[in-house]
Design an enzyme around this catalytic site. Structure first.
Site, PDB file in Angstrom:
ATOM      1  N   GLY A  57      -0.815  -3.631 -26.596  1.00 45.15           N
ATOM      2  CA  GLY A  57      -0.549  -2.440 -25.789  1.00 45.15           C
ATOM      3  C   GLY A  57       0.702  -1.784 -26.340  1.00 45.15           C
ATOM      4  N   ASP A  74      -2.808  -1.797 -30.475  1.00 49.11           N
ATOM      5  CA  ASP A  74      -3.351  -0.956 -29.406  1.00 49.11           C
ATOM      6  C   ASP A  74      -4.766  -0.551 -29.791  1.00 49.11           C
ATOM      7  OD1 ASP A  74      -1.773   0.662 -26.914  1.00 49.11           O
ATOM      8  OD2 ASP A  74      -3.736   1.467 -27.480  1.00 49.11           O
ATOM      9  N   ARG A 115       0.313  -2.000  -6.732  1.00 54.53           N
ATOM     10  CA  ARG A 115      -0.002  -2.783  -7.929  1.00 54.53           C
ATOM     11  C   ARG A 115      -1.399  -3.385  -7.782  1.00 54.53           C
ATOM     12  NH1 ARG A 115       5.526  -3.933  -6.845  1.00 54.53           N
ATOM     13  NH2 ARG A 115       6.910  -3.324  -8.540  1.00 54.53           N
ATOM     14  N   ASN A 126      -7.546  -3.323 -14.426  1.00 54.25           N
ATOM     15  CA  ASN A 126      -6.841  -4.094 -15.451  1.00 54.25           C
ATOM     16  C   ASN A 126      -7.476  -5.459 -15.722  1.00 54.25           C
ATOM     17  OD1 ASN A 126      -5.126  -2.054 -16.053  1.00 54.25           O
ATOM     18  ND2 ASN A 126      -3.420  -2.801 -14.811  1.00 54.25           N
ATOM     19  N   ASN A 147       0.023  -5.380 -14.601  1.00 54.33           N
ATOM     20  CA  ASN A 147      -0.103  -5.546 -13.145  1.00 54.33           C
ATOM     21  C   ASN A 147      -1.556  -5.567 -12.672  1.00 54.33           C
ATOM     22  OD1 ASN A 147       2.471  -5.765 -11.991  1.00 54.33           O
ATOM     23  ND2 ASN A 147       2.877  -3.591 -12.350  1.00 54.33           N
ATOM     24  N   ARG A 194      17.032  -5.583 -11.204  1.00 52.50           N
ATOM     25  CA  ARG A 194      17.167  -4.436 -10.287  1.00 52.50           C
ATOM     26  C   ARG A 194      18.114  -4.793  -9.156  1.00 52.50           C
ATOM     27  NH1 ARG A 194      10.790  -2.816 -10.642  1.00 52.50           N
ATOM     28  NH2 ARG A 194      11.060  -1.262 -12.279  1.00 52.50           N
ATOM     29  N   HIS A 233       4.953 -10.523  -7.628  1.00 49.57           N
ATOM     30  CA  HIS A 233       5.518  -9.233  -8.033  1.00 49.57           C
ATOM     31  C   HIS A 233       4.817  -8.143  -7.232  1.00 49.57           C
ATOM     32  CE1 HIS A 233       7.480  -6.327 -10.521  1.00 49.57           C
ATOM     33  NE2 HIS A 233       6.367  -5.872 -11.047  1.00 49.57           N
TER      34      HIS A 233
HETATM   35  O1  TXD Z   1       7.253  -6.245 -14.111  1.00 47.16           O
HETATM   36  C1  TXD Z   1       6.200  -6.027 -14.642  1.00 47.16           C
HETATM   37  N1  TXD Z   1       5.390  -7.031 -14.930  1.00 47.16           N
HETATM   38  C2  TXD Z   1       5.799  -4.655 -15.003  1.00 47.16           C
HETATM   39  C3  TXD Z   1       4.394  -4.379 -15.204  1.00 47.16           C
HETATM   40  C4  TXD Z   1       6.756  -3.645 -15.252  1.00 47.16           C
HETATM   41  C5  TXD Z   1       6.361  -2.433 -15.766  1.00 47.16           C
HETATM   42  C6  TXD Z   1       4.986  -2.124 -16.088  1.00 47.16           C
HETATM   43  N2  TXD Z   1       4.059  -3.076 -15.584  1.00 47.16           N
HETATM   44  C7  TXD Z   1       2.644  -2.948 -15.975  1.00 47.16           C
HETATM   45  O2  TXD Z   1       2.509  -3.048 -17.386  1.00 47.16           O
HETATM   46  C8  TXD Z   1       2.001  -1.622 -15.650  1.00 47.16           C
HETATM   47  O3  TXD Z   1       1.643  -1.546 -14.290  1.00 47.16           O
HETATM   48  C9  TXD Z   1       0.802  -1.642 -16.572  1.00 47.16           C
HETATM   49  O4  TXD Z   1      -0.226  -2.427 -16.001  1.00 47.16           O
HETATM   50  C10 TXD Z   1       1.338  -2.343 -17.820  1.00 47.16           C
HETATM   51  C11 TXD Z   1       1.683  -1.406 -18.966  1.00 47.16           C
HETATM   52  O5  TXD Z   1       2.556  -0.402 -18.541  1.00 47.16           O
HETATM   53  P1  TXD Z   1       2.948   0.809 -19.512  1.00 47.16           P
HETATM   54  O6  TXD Z   1       3.878   1.682 -18.758  1.00 47.16           O
HETATM   55  O7  TXD Z   1       3.340   0.301 -20.842  1.00 47.16           O
HETATM   56  O8  TXD Z   1       1.528   1.553 -19.637  1.00 47.16           O
HETATM   57  P2  TXD Z   1       1.033   2.543 -20.794  1.00 47.16           P
HETATM   58  O9  TXD Z   1       2.171   3.318 -21.357  1.00 47.16           O
HETATM   59  O10 TXD Z   1      -0.139   3.280 -20.252  1.00 47.16           O
HETATM   60  O11 TXD Z   1       0.540   1.561 -21.950  1.00 47.16           O
HETATM   61  C12 TXD Z   1      -0.584   0.753 -21.822  1.00 47.16           C
HETATM   62  C13 TXD Z   1      -1.239   0.679 -23.183  1.00 47.16           C
HETATM   63  C14 TXD Z   1      -1.782   2.019 -23.683  1.00 47.16           C
HETATM   64  O12 TXD Z   1      -1.190   2.345 -24.930  1.00 47.16           O
HETATM   65  C15 TXD Z   1      -3.282   1.761 -23.837  1.00 47.16           C
HETATM   66  O13 TXD Z   1      -3.859   2.438 -24.952  1.00 47.16           O
HETATM   67  C16 TXD Z   1      -3.324   0.265 -24.005  1.00 47.16           C
HETATM   68  O14 TXD Z   1      -2.347  -0.225 -23.131  1.00 47.16           O
HETATM   69  N3  TXD Z   1      -4.625  -0.332 -23.720  1.00 47.16           N
HETATM   70  C17 TXD Z   1      -5.114  -1.362 -24.403  1.00 47.16           C
HETATM   71  N4  TXD Z   1      -4.593  -2.078 -25.409  1.00 47.16           N
HETATM   72  C18 TXD Z   1      -5.350  -3.074 -25.902  1.00 47.16           C
HETATM   73  N5  TXD Z   1      -6.576  -3.389 -25.415  1.00 47.16           N
HETATM   74  C19 TXD Z   1      -7.111  -2.713 -24.401  1.00 47.16           C
HETATM   75  N6  TXD Z   1      -8.317  -3.055 -23.922  1.00 47.16           N
HETATM   76  C20 TXD Z   1      -6.373  -1.647 -23.853  1.00 47.16           C
HETATM   77  N7  TXD Z   1      -6.598  -0.770 -22.856  1.00 47.16           N
HETATM   78  C21 TXD Z   1      -5.524   0.029 -22.780  1.00 47.16           C
END
Ligand code: TXD
Length: 318
Positions: free
Chosen positions: A13, A37, A92, A99, A124, A155, A179
């Protein structure tokens, strides 16, 4: 052609959290990175951009971007940030079904291409996705865990430091549990200048800080309008990666598998855990007040419901 050197970290990702975590890992000189990605060209573009910053940042780390899972082979740690982030008003848990499908696909590939890796789940709903990752890969539970507590704790540390006018790292806090909205800021164990927090901050203000911590993610989602927090989440991932690669055995709040600790058996949950080269090496039990214990039980019930829900999704159990 850039060659990646072991031990390296694969980040699945290349979105906000993934790319920023990659940046922090490189710029702190921690390890080389493979950024994966599904979007064609995007991880390659970000990797090249990050490499072009290296002469200025002065590090000698390397990163490649890829759309091929073969490139994660040999990764010491795989950080999973693939998935959808929250939109304003979404919890979430709303992300669960969406997800779960992505995590099932990603973890199937980790199992195939990086069978000896340790996995840090970031996607999440965090505790549920970590459970799913362990189930899909079948890896030993010490090698599958999640990042959330480091962020929630940071935080809380920031809010306390801001209130007391001290530098953020001087506030020692810890946030446990799932979380989600029921996470448990453990104020009884929070210290500033060796003083229990209760001596420094009146109870009503402390309660507000605890609530702002629980709402920390939502506060940022509401401000950003698109996407969720990523700078502090990326810092949190980077810290876990650093501790593991250096085999530091530092105790951090981690979403780890419990075998009876804190009265919880057979589930993933946010607890203090020692991290080292084997991943989660030990769960640490800290003293809690009766109120904190019952808050933790409530939070665990909610996580268990999410786990039951994900276990019912056919796509997620394939
Ligand atoms: O504390 C925590 N655990 C968190 C969790 C803190 C912040 C963000 N949190 C979660 O992480 C958020 O709720 C999301 O579920 C993930 C990722 O957050 P982000 O802000 O990085 O999301 P983006 O910018 O949309 O990036 C997700 C990427 C994007 O580039 C997609 O093209 C890619 O995931 N994506 C994939 N990659 C690989 N394989 C598959 N199948 C896929 N689907 C989407």
């Amino acid at each position: 052609m850039i060659t990646i050197r072991k031990p390296f970290v694969a980040v699945i990702g290349g979105g906000q959290v993934g790319a920023t975590a990659a940046q922090r890992i490189l710029e702190k000189g921690i390890s080389d990175v493979v950024l994966f990605d599904v979007v064609e060209g995007m991880p390659q573009g970000k990797a090249l951009d990050l490499m072009e910053a290296a002469p200025i940042e002065g590090h000698d780390r390397r990163i490649i971007g890829t759309n091929k899972y073969e490139d994660i082979a040999g990764a010491e740690i795989v950080v999973v940030t693939a998935g959808l982030p929250r939109k304003p008003g979404m919890t979430r848990e709303d992300l669960l079904a969406l997800n779960a499908k992505i995590i099932t696909d990603v973890c199937g590939n980790i199992k195939k291409f990086a069978p000896d890796s340790k996995i840090i789940i970031v996607t999440n709903p965090l505790d549920v996705m970590t459970h799913l990752a362990a189930k899909v890969t079948g890896f030993p539970k010490n090698r599958v865990f999640g990042m959330a507590g480091v962020l929630d704790t940071a935080r809380m540390q920031f809010f306390i430091a801001e209130r007391l006018g001290v530098v953020p790292r001087e506030a020692q806090a810890i946030v446990l549990g799932g979380h989600g909205d029921l996470m448990v800021p453990v104020s009884s164990q929070t210290r500033v200048n060796w003083q229990p927090l209760q001596n420094e901050i009146p109870a009503d203000e402390l309660a507000k800080i605890e609530q702002r911590t629980r709402d920390g993610g939502a506060e940022i989602v509401a401000l950003l309008k698109t996407g969720s927090a990523f700078y502090a989440p990326a810092s949190s991932v980077c810290e876990m990666v650093r501790v593991i690669l250096k085999n530091e055995k530092k105790v951090l709040p981690v979403c780890a598998y419990l075998g009876g600790e804190y009265g919880l058996k057979g589930m993933y949950f946010g607890v203090p855990a020692e991290l080292g080269k084997n991943g989660v090496e030990r769960i640490v039990e800290i003293p809690l007040t009766a109120q904190e214990k019952s808050a933790l039980t409530l939070s665990a019930e909610k996580v268990r419901k999410g786990i039951e829900e994900v276990d019912r999704i056919p796509a997620a159990t394939a």
